[in-house]
Design a protein around this motif. Structure first.
Motif, PDB file in Angstrom:
ATOM      1  N   ASP A 329     -72.646  42.870  -0.894  1.00  0.00           N
ATOM      2  CA  ASP A 329     -73.489  42.270   0.165  1.00  0.00           C
ATOM      3  C   ASP A 329     -73.366  40.934   0.590  1.00  0.00           C
ATOM      4  O   ASP A 329     -73.809  40.230   1.262  1.00  0.00           O
ATOM      5  CB  ASP A 329     -74.980  42.430  -0.193  1.00  0.00           C
ATOM      6  N   LYS A 330     -72.253  40.465  -0.031  1.00  0.00           N
ATOM      7  CA  LYS A 330     -71.737  39.054   0.355  1.00  0.00           C
ATOM      8  C   LYS A 330     -70.152  39.092   0.592  1.00  0.00           C
ATOM      9  O   LYS A 330     -69.496  38.563  -0.200  1.00  0.00           O
ATOM     10  CB  LYS A 330     -72.116  37.988  -0.802  1.00  0.00           C
ATOM     11  N   PRO A 331     -69.578  39.644   1.730  1.00  0.00           N
ATOM     12  CA  PRO A 331     -68.267  39.847   1.927  1.00  0.00           C
ATOM     13  C   PRO A 331     -67.825  38.630   2.369  1.00  0.00           C
ATOM     14  O   PRO A 331     -68.361  37.575   2.995  1.00  0.00           O
ATOM     15  CB  PRO A 331     -68.390  40.602   3.100  1.00  0.00           C
ATOM     16  N   ASP A 332     -66.537  38.537   1.702  1.00  0.00           N
ATOM     17  CA  ASP A 332     -65.752  37.222   2.254  1.00  0.00           C
ATOM     18  C   ASP A 332     -64.846  37.712   3.208  1.00  0.00           C
ATOM     19  O   ASP A 332     -63.787  38.546   3.359  1.00  0.00           O
ATOM     20  CB  ASP A 332     -64.693  36.908   0.971  1.00  0.00           C
ATOM     21  N   THR A 333     -65.484  37.361   4.390  1.00  0.00           N
ATOM     22  CA  THR A 333     -64.707  37.793   5.769  1.00  0.00           C
ATOM     23  C   THR A 333     -63.437  36.654   6.182  1.00  0.00           C
ATOM     24  O   THR A 333     -63.210  36.852   7.471  1.00  0.00           O
ATOM     25  CB  THR A 333     -65.885  37.680   6.854  1.00  0.00           C
ATOM     26  N   ARG A 334     -62.870  36.066   5.345  1.00  0.00           N
ATOM     27  CA  ARG A 334     -61.666  35.382   5.753  1.00  0.00           C
ATOM     28  C   ARG A 334     -60.527  36.253   5.730  1.00  0.00           C
ATOM     29  O   ARG A 334     -59.437  36.016   6.214  1.00  0.00           O
ATOM     30  CB  ARG A 334     -61.589  34.340   4.642  1.00  0.00           C
ATOM     31  N   PHE A 335     -60.625  37.363   5.226  1.00  0.00           N
ATOM     32  CA  PHE A 335     -59.579  38.396   5.067  1.00  0.00           C
ATOM     33  C   PHE A 335     -59.870  39.670   5.478  1.00  0.00           C
ATOM     34  O   PHE A 335     -61.192  40.084   5.115  1.00  0.00           O
ATOM     35  CB  PHE A 335     -58.477  37.927   4.068  1.00  0.00           C
ATOM     36  N   GLY A 336     -59.220  40.543   5.880  1.00  0.00           N
ATOM     37  CA  GLY A 336     -59.305  42.121   6.122  1.00  0.00           C
ATOM     38  C   GLY A 336     -59.362  42.662   4.789  1.00  0.00           C
ATOM     39  O   GLY A 336     -60.147  42.683   4.228  1.00  0.00           O
ATOM     40  N   MET A 337     -58.492  43.787   4.736  1.00  0.00           N
ATOM     41  CA  MET A 337     -58.393  44.581   3.488  1.00  0.00           C
ATOM     42  C   MET A 337     -59.518  45.387   3.203  1.00  0.00           C
ATOM     43  O   MET A 337     -60.213  45.618   2.358  1.00  0.00           O
ATOM     44  CB  MET A 337     -58.348  43.671   2.275  1.00  0.00           C
ATOM     45  N   LYS A 338     -60.473  45.890   4.542  1.00  0.00           N
ATOM     46  CA  LYS A 338     -61.785  46.670   4.566  1.00  0.00           C
ATOM     47  C   LYS A 338     -61.480  48.193   3.797  1.00  0.00           C
ATOM     48  O   LYS A 338     -60.406  48.733   3.785  1.00  0.00           O
ATOM     49  CB  LYS A 338     -62.271  46.696   6.027  1.00  0.00           C
ATOM     50  N   ILE A 339     -62.519  48.393   3.453  1.00  0.00           N
ATOM     51  CA  ILE A 339     -62.512  49.726   2.692  1.00  0.00           C
ATOM     52  C   ILE A 339     -62.653  50.889   3.568  1.00  0.00           C
ATOM     53  O   ILE A 339     -63.725  50.307   4.798  1.00  0.00           O
ATOM     54  CB  ILE A 339     -63.902  49.759   1.986  1.00  0.00           C
ATOM     55  N   VAL A 340     -62.123  51.868   3.500  1.00  0.00           N
ATOM     56  CA  VAL A 340     -62.349  53.194   4.826  1.00  0.00           C
ATOM     57  C   VAL A 340     -62.660  54.292   3.980  1.00  0.00           C
ATOM     58  O   VAL A 340     -61.998  54.533   3.081  1.00  0.00           O
ATOM     59  CB  VAL A 340     -60.956  53.138   5.507  1.00  0.00           C
ATOM     60  N   ASP A 341     -63.540  54.959   4.655  1.00  0.00           N
ATOM     61  CA  ASP A 341     -63.785  56.483   4.047  1.00  0.00           C
ATOM     62  C   ASP A 341     -62.894  57.372   4.676  1.00  0.00           C
ATOM     63  O   ASP A 341     -62.853  57.647   5.694  1.00  0.00           O
ATOM     64  CB  ASP A 341     -65.445  56.620   4.613  1.00  0.00           C
ATOM     65  N   ILE A 342     -62.135  57.843   3.674  1.00  0.00           N
ATOM     66  CA  ILE A 342     -60.920  58.922   4.270  1.00  0.00           C
ATOM     67  C   ILE A 342     -61.438  60.185   3.760  1.00  0.00           C
ATOM     68  O   ILE A 342     -60.502  61.153   3.679  1.00  0.00           O
ATOM     69  CB  ILE A 342     -59.714  58.512   3.781  1.00  0.00           C
ATOM     70  N   SER A 343     -62.839  60.399   3.301  1.00  0.00           N
ATOM     71  CA  SER A 343     -63.158  61.939   2.995  1.00  0.00           C
ATOM     72  C   SER A 343     -62.628  63.214   3.661  1.00  0.00           C
ATOM     73  O   SER A 343     -62.115  64.029   3.315  1.00  0.00           O
ATOM     74  CB  SER A 343     -64.567  62.050   2.669  1.00  0.00           C
ATOM     75  N   ASN A 344     -62.872  62.898   5.260  1.00  0.00           N
ATOM     76  CA  ASN A 344     -62.406  63.904   6.219  1.00  0.00           C
ATOM     77  C   ASN A 344     -61.025  64.341   6.147  1.00  0.00           C
ATOM     78  O   ASN A 344     -60.743  65.321   6.559  1.00  0.00           O
ATOM     79  CB  ASN A 344     -62.857  63.588   7.588  1.00  0.00           C
ATOM     80  N   VAL A 345     -60.088  63.248   5.951  1.00  0.00           N
ATOM     81  CA  VAL A 345     -58.745  63.447   5.842  1.00  0.00           C
ATOM     82  C   VAL A 345     -58.426  64.557   4.830  1.00  0.00           C
ATOM     83  O   VAL A 345     -57.407  65.331   5.004  1.00  0.00           O
ATOM     84  CB  VAL A 345     -57.936  62.124   5.708  1.00  0.00           C
ATOM     85  N   PHE A 346     -59.087  64.611   3.773  1.00  0.00           N
ATOM     86  CA  PHE A 346     -58.837  65.223   2.567  1.00  0.00           C
ATOM     87  C   PHE A 346     -59.660  66.478   2.296  1.00  0.00           C
ATOM     88  O   PHE A 346     -59.686  66.954   1.086  1.00  0.00           O
ATOM     89  CB  PHE A 346     -58.720  64.323   1.201  1.00  0.00           C
ATOM     90  N   ARG A 347     -60.547  66.813   3.295  1.00  0.00           N
ATOM     91  CA  ARG A 347     -61.334  68.035   3.120  1.00  0.00           C
ATOM     92  C   ARG A 347     -60.705  69.177   2.596  1.00  0.00           C
ATOM     93  O   ARG A 347     -61.317  69.961   1.919  1.00  0.00           O
ATOM     94  CB  ARG A 347     -62.081  68.461   4.613  1.00  0.00           C
ATOM     95  N   ASN A 348     -59.284  69.674   2.998  1.00  0.00           N
ATOM     96  CA  ASN A 348     -58.634  70.833   2.758  1.00  0.00           C
ATOM     97  C   ASN A 348     -57.428  70.419   1.720  1.00  0.00           C
ATOM     98  O   ASN A 348     -56.486  71.254   1.613  1.00  0.00           O
ATOM     99  CB  ASN A 348     -58.033  71.535   3.760  1.00  0.00           C
ATOM    100  N   THR A 349     -57.781  69.428   0.990  1.00  0.00           N
ATOM    101  CA  THR A 349     -56.672  68.775  -0.087  1.00  0.00           C
ATOM    102  C   THR A 349     -56.221  70.067  -1.182  1.00  0.00           C
ATOM    103  O   THR A 349     -57.184  70.738  -1.501  1.00  0.00           O
ATOM    104  CB  THR A 349     -56.917  67.513  -0.605  1.00  0.00           C
TER     105      THR A 349
END
Ligand code: ASP
Length: 652
Positions: A329-349
């Motif tokens: 709840d206190k993001p350091d927004t000086r840099f990116g490296m954001k978290i991404v939800d990739i669940s949908n990519v791996f539905r048929n893994t």
């Protein structure tokens, strides 16, 4: 030495940038104020004519009297005198007639305090010191007086001389003589002065002091307990002036502020102190945007002008977005490296542990891309990151290295199908030489782990020479739309306030209070600077019934403890809201100090002790008697008990 004091002064006395939402009349008043501003009289009322740091060639020929500490002496000919304004060279007279002056100045140990009188003369050609602001001149001394001699010091008063923090805290009064501590405390004072000016003179706030002897209040941090002379009755030190400032609103003081001391018995944390200072604010008839604009203007106005100006309005992010993209709840927004939800990519893994994770009801797959990570991070770095996740969160983290030949180097590389590779590449915009860290689990847990790893990775990358967080950059962010309640840590079935119990629900979620309280959003806002929470506040509940319902029915608190506040809300309490800025943390970030202890004159140690005076200290039983208190000594504390009359031995 830099002429830091004049820089500090110039930086803080020049009017800064634009001010948000200034009405013409307040602008007129502000201009009048700034035209009256002048350099303070540093030598009024005292036994000196000038400060050591202020003399220049323009003072040549002047008779001056200076007071200061002996910084060092060279060959019994020169002496450098220091006060909190700078350094100046003094020439020790060598002629017979001035033998007594010479004796004083040659015999006084370093750090003794002396007064000298003499004439400002120019240094002989070639002997000027361009590194010293006073380096073109020196003082030809006529009289000298030893005001107090200095004994052998526990450490040298030089910033570059390394000393342990325990030693610095034990001899804090000596540590305060350092350039850095002088700078930090003076900058703090100047910023607070400008805040007062902004709040009181430009916006009509009233500075009101509230009690520090108070009583226990439900919710929030642990309080320090103070015994009273009435048997079994105790005061508490307030964790903040929250209730008083709300009562001031009921009392018609519609714009309150205070530089308030707060007390929280929370044990040792690196960025906390048991007593700390807030810029505490409350306003009637205000909404969230009103408070936000006030704070943006306050910071812009009080910001030192030698730093990049504060740009307003500050960006804003919802709590849900902060958690999903930054894992906190206190993001350091000086840099990116954001978290991404990739669940949908791996539905048929076909990768077993991904399949497992996604088959669970709350299962997700999350990833974070470390741009150019393969160039900067060694395998052992990645292994240490994985170990960190395993040790601290019991969480498996999988790395994928992206090689130039598009070969993915990862324990699961073979099982990732081509379509999943291209899906992932598209979604995360990954390129060669990037490293992807992947983890699975319930949304909040997976995000929190990656949020922590994001900061660990930033530290590692910076240790390898990449600059991710520009030290000159101040990245402010509002985090809004917090949930009103969170599950209690020790008992997740029960609810506790995410901010405090007086925070109003989001107007569109009020009905949910009676059906699904855990889904209610609040009118709570936090101010974040470079990944640190520097303030927080809310619009308050001003309806007694609603406040009673939340306290009694949802938080299961004893409403009797708050009957005074509930009653006050029934007597025409205006709608109101406020905020508190953590002054120590703010100044720590502005000065770039390594810890908040470096911006507090007399801080407590990590374990909450005052290493200089040995507080907290024991009291003999007869002194406890009036308070009807007896110490029940733990079995293993015989030593402590017998130390009651022992000399003090500080923490190492
Ligand atoms: N009293 C609150 C705190 O100390 C701040 C506020 O809500 O104004 O966090």
């Amino acid at each position: 030495m830099l002429c830091w004091l004049s820089r500090l002064h110039a930086a803080l006395s020049a009017p800064t940038g634009r001010i948000a939402h200034l009405r013409p009349s307040s602008l007129r008043r502000r201009l009048a104020l700034s035209s009256q501003r002048r350099i303070p009289e540093f030598s009024s009322f005292v036994a000196r004519t000038n400060t050591c740091g202020e003399l220049r060639s323009s003072h040549l020929g002047q008779e001056v009297t200076l007071c200061g500490w002996i910084q060092y002496r060279r060959q019994n000919v020169f002496l450098v005198l220091r006060d909190s304004h700078g350094l100046i060279q003094v020439v020790i007279p060598q002629d017979e007639s001035a033998a007594s002056v010479k004796k004083i100045l040659c015999e006084a140990p370093v750090e003794s305090v002396v007064r000298v009188s003499g004439t400002v003369i120019s240094r002989p050609p070639g002997q000027e010191n361009p590194k010293m602001p006073t380096g073109e001149i020196e003082i030809k001394v006529k009289t000298a007086e030893l005001l107090n001699a200095c004994k052998k010091l526990p450490f040298e008063i030089k910033d570059f001389v390394k000393k342990t923090e325990a030693l610095r805290l034990q001899y804090r009064y000596l540590d305060l003589r350092s350039f850095q501590m002088q700078y930090n405390l003076r900058l703090r004072s100047q910023m607070v002065m400008k805040m007062r000016e902004y709040l009181c003179n430009l916006h009509g706030f009233v500075d009101v002091e509230t009690p520090t002897l108070f009583k226990r209040t439900p919710g929030g941090a642990k309080e320090f307990v103070i015994p009273s002379r009435e048997p079994g009755k105790f005061y508490c030190l307030p964790q903040s002036p929250q209730q008083f400032k709300q009562l001031l609103m009921v009392g018609g003081l519609d714009r309150y502020f205070q530089v308030a001391r707060c007390y929280r018995d929370e044990g040792s944390r690196p960025d906390r102190q048991p007593e700390f200072t807030q810029i505490d604010i409350e306003m009637s008839f205000v909404d969230q945007t009103g408070i936000q604009s006030l704070i943006e203007g306050l910071l812009q106005y009080s910001w030192p002008s030698d730093k990049d100006p504060v740009v307003v309005p500050f960006p804003s992010m919802t709590f849900a977005e902060a958690l999903a993209s930054y894992g906190t709840d206190k993001p350091d927004t000086r840099f990116g490296m954001k978290i991404v939800d990739i669940s949908n990519v791996f539905r048929n893994t076909e990768v077993g542990f991904l399949q497992d994770a996604l088959s669970k009801p709350q299962g997700t797959v999350k990833a974070m891309c470390i741009s150019e990570g393969a160039k900067y991070l060694k395998r052992k770095d990645i292994e240490s990151i994985r170990k960190f996740a395993a040790d601290h969160f019991n969480q498996e983290v999988l790395p994928i290295f992206l090689k130039a030949n598009r070969n993915w180097n990862s324990p699961v590389a073979k099982s990732i199908m081509e379509e999943q590779r291209s899906g992932l590449t598209r979604l995360m915009e990954i390129q060669e030489d990037d490293v992807v860290l992947l983890t699975v689990g319930e949304h909040k847990k997976a995000c929190s782990v990656l949020g922590k790893l994001r900061l660990e990775c930033a530290d590692l990358l910076e240790a390898r020479g990449l600059v991710l967080r520009d030290p000159a950059l101040f990245s402010f962010l509002w985090v809004v739309d917090f949930p009103l309640f969170l599950p209690k840590e020790e008992n997740p079935e029960k609810l506790e306030s995410a901010h405090h119990p007086f925070t109003a629900p989001h107007p569109s979620d009020v009905q949910l209070l009676y059906s699904e309280p855990e889904k209610v959003r609040s009118q709570h806002y936090d101010l974040v600077l470079n990944g640190n929470e520097i303030g927080g506040g809310s619009i308050r509940i001003h309806d007694a019934e609603l406040q009673r319902y939340i306290l009694a029915e949802l938080l299961k608190e004893d409403v009797k403890l708050l009957s005074h506040l509930l009653q006050a809300l029934e007597f025409g309490a205006p709608p109101h809201g406020g905020i508190a800025l953590g002054l120590d943390r703010l100044i720590c970030l502005v000065t770039g100090a390594p810890t908040i202890r470096d911006v507090i004159a007399f801080p407590k140690s990590f374990r909450g002790h005052d290493l200089m005076s040995n507080a907290p200290d024991s009291l003999p039983p007869e002194e406890l008697k009036p308070y009807h208190i007896q110490v029940s000594w733990p079995a293993d504390s015989e030593a402590e008990k017998s130390s009651l009359n022992q000399p003090y031995c500080p923490e190492s």
